[in-house]
Design a protein around this motif. Sequence first.
Motif, short mmCIF file in Angstrom:
data_model
loop_
_atom_site.label_atom_id
_atom_site.label_comp_id
_atom_site.label_asym_id
_atom_site.label_seq_id
_atom_site.Cartn_x
_atom_site.Cartn_y
_atom_site.Cartn_z
N GLY A 181 0.91 -1.27 -0.06
CA GLY A 181 -0.15 0.11 0.24
C GLY A 181 0.76 1.30 -0.14
N VAL A 182 2.00 1.28 -0.65
CA VAL A 182 2.95 2.60 -0.37
C VAL A 182 2.10 3.68 -1.48
CG1 VAL A 182 5.00 3.54 -1.37
CG2 VAL A 182 5.07 1.37 -0.26
N GLY B 216 9.09 7.15 -5.45
CA GLY B 216 10.47 7.55 -6.31
C GLY B 216 12.08 7.04 -5.38
N PHE B 217 11.54 7.59 -4.17
CA PHE B 217 12.63 7.38 -3.16
C PHE B 217 13.01 5.77 -2.92
CE2 PHE B 217 13.27 6.25 1.62
CZ PHE B 217 14.44 6.74 1.62
N LYS C 104 12.58 3.47 -5.20
CA LYS C 104 13.33 3.03 -6.41
C LYS C 104 14.68 3.28 -6.23
CE LYS C 104 9.44 2.67 -9.74
NZ LYS C 104 8.64 3.77 -10.44
N GLU C 105 15.02 4.67 -5.86
CA GLU C 105 16.45 5.13 -5.74
C GLU C 105 17.09 4.09 -4.84
OE1 GLU C 105 17.42 9.06 -4.00
OE2 GLU C 105 15.88 9.55 -5.59
N LYS C 106 16.37 3.66 -3.74
CA LYS C 106 17.23 2.99 -2.84
C LYS C 106 17.22 1.28 -3.06
CE LYS C 106 18.37 5.72 0.41
NZ LYS C 106 19.47 5.82 0.99
N GLY C 107 16.27 0.80 -4.34
CA GLY C 107 16.53 -0.37 -4.74
C GLY C 107 15.37 -1.26 -3.91
N LEU C 108 14.52 -0.54 -3.31
CA LEU C 108 13.65 -0.98 -2.49
C LEU C 108 12.09 -1.33 -3.42
CD1 LEU C 108 14.54 0.19 0.90
CD2 LEU C 108 14.60 -2.15 0.29
N ALA C 109 12.10 -0.82 -4.63
CA ALA C 109 11.08 -0.98 -5.44
C ALA C 109 11.04 -1.34 -6.67
CB ALA C 109 9.95 0.33 -5.37
#
Lengths: 248, 308
Positions: B290-291, B300-301, B303-308
């Motif tokens: 549910g993000v 976006g954040f 994705k940047e962190k490689g978590l999405a």
Amino acid sequence: MPIHEKSLIRPENLHVHEELEIDGVDVSGHWSTFIGSRVVTDYNEDLEEEIAALPGGEHIHRCWQCGSCTNSCTVYAVNEDFNPRYWIYLIRIGMEEELLRDGDIIWQCVSCNKCTYACPRDVAPEGVMKATAHWLELKGHRPKSPSILFDEVFSEQVFATGKIEEGRIVRDFFRRTSQPLVQEWLVEMVRRMVRHLPLKQLMTMGWFTILRPRTRGWGRARAAIAEHVAEEEARRRAALGLVDKATE
Amino acid sequence: MAQKYQKVAYYPGCALEGSGHAYDRSTRALGKALGLDLVEVKNWNCCGAMEVKNVDPKLQTYLSSRVMSIAAKEMGFDAVMAPCNGCYHNLKKAEYDLADDQESRDVVGKLSEAAGHAAYQAGNLETIHALDWIKEAIGEDGLGERVKNSLKGLRVANYYGCMYTRPRHIFPEKDQGAGSESTSQPHFMDDLLAAAGAVNVDYPLKTACCGGAHTLSDSDISTKLVLNLLQTAEAAGAEVIATECPTCHTGLEMHQVRAEKMLGVKTTVKVLYFTQLLGLALGLKPRKVGVHENISDSIGFLKEKGLA
């Protein structure tokens, strides 16, 4: 955090004379501030008992004025006039008129319970704040605060259906406090809330608002709660010596 | 290996059907991913939140007791899990009052009979928070073994709020030494997120108040309190504030926007439920937890962190 203590000397009773001579002695200026005399004749000797008769105020008699409540208070950190210890003191000695001078902010307690956590005497100051806010309104000293209006809007929905629907709470509360629903920050918040939501979920949310969530078979609970509320209201009014017009 | 709480009654509460839906979604997804059974309490009602007690505390006790009565007496559970701090707090408070106070027992007995259901008695049921649930049923080691996508040093400020630890007397199992939760320095969320690879920053406002009770009735104070929480998290070096309560979570998000619009103060720290962070660490997709339902935009954040 140091507690800023309020003085019982009212600011309007402090007199500083720029130029004053008494019996040949110059007493001008701040060094010889005069304090107008005041005789307090309006003690309400029942004040402590009245607060103690309302939910949350039961343990006010235990207070020994250590100040842990004010020291830990979330609201005090934002506004130094918000001083639970001082109000408990005034209530216990019956200085009703002094208490009324802060009547416009007592409702602002956010119920974080830091005071109740810190209190060494189990006074539950959070409860005392709520009891005092109720007392101010029941006695007719203050109009209903936004906090009480919110509690009422919320509770009415719970009592009616067993559950709440947040959109309806917000709309009802804004209506009851005559605030516009369209405020820039609220609009922006809703925009951010829905921007990533798929259409299907938005439609479900819409239906939810119209149908209202409810607990099935709530009718008997609703009736029992209504009866309890009426009994409790009568008990409180009697405890404060307020005679109902209907029974007069 | 801990075997407690493998199957518990689940009480989502009103907020998790509305503004806190992401918390409901992520809690259920987390349970599924970890093989834990959640059975929703049948035909539940509102626990009374923070409002009914101001109208009458005994009614709040009754409302909470009805939920516990259904879970214990109709469904036969010995534990109910409430992720919402408000629900959790109220069930705990009702449990305390019913054990301690004859008048509360009288009111609950009378109202339950009139409403046509069995009256709840203290001791019939154990109320736990979502933190207790994961901590006991899986534990840090178990969680660590299941992590597929480590949080990789994500810097997190853990925010527990008021209702999870105060007042102390309604949480008799806390402050019981090693292994138990602390009411002054809670650490269950820190423990779990650390096991998932996060770095917990030193956050002094873990149990400070967000002004949630007055979020609409005294918005200026709420905005001040929330801004303090957000700015302190940023000063402590946090990228994310992890939450465990829908009122706190929505309050942080709402007043982050309000501070920006009304005071012109912009903060960039993200706000995510701890269940969302744990779900991502277990390899669940952001949508599954549910993000996209959060007001605070962290897609976006992440994705940047490689978590999405």
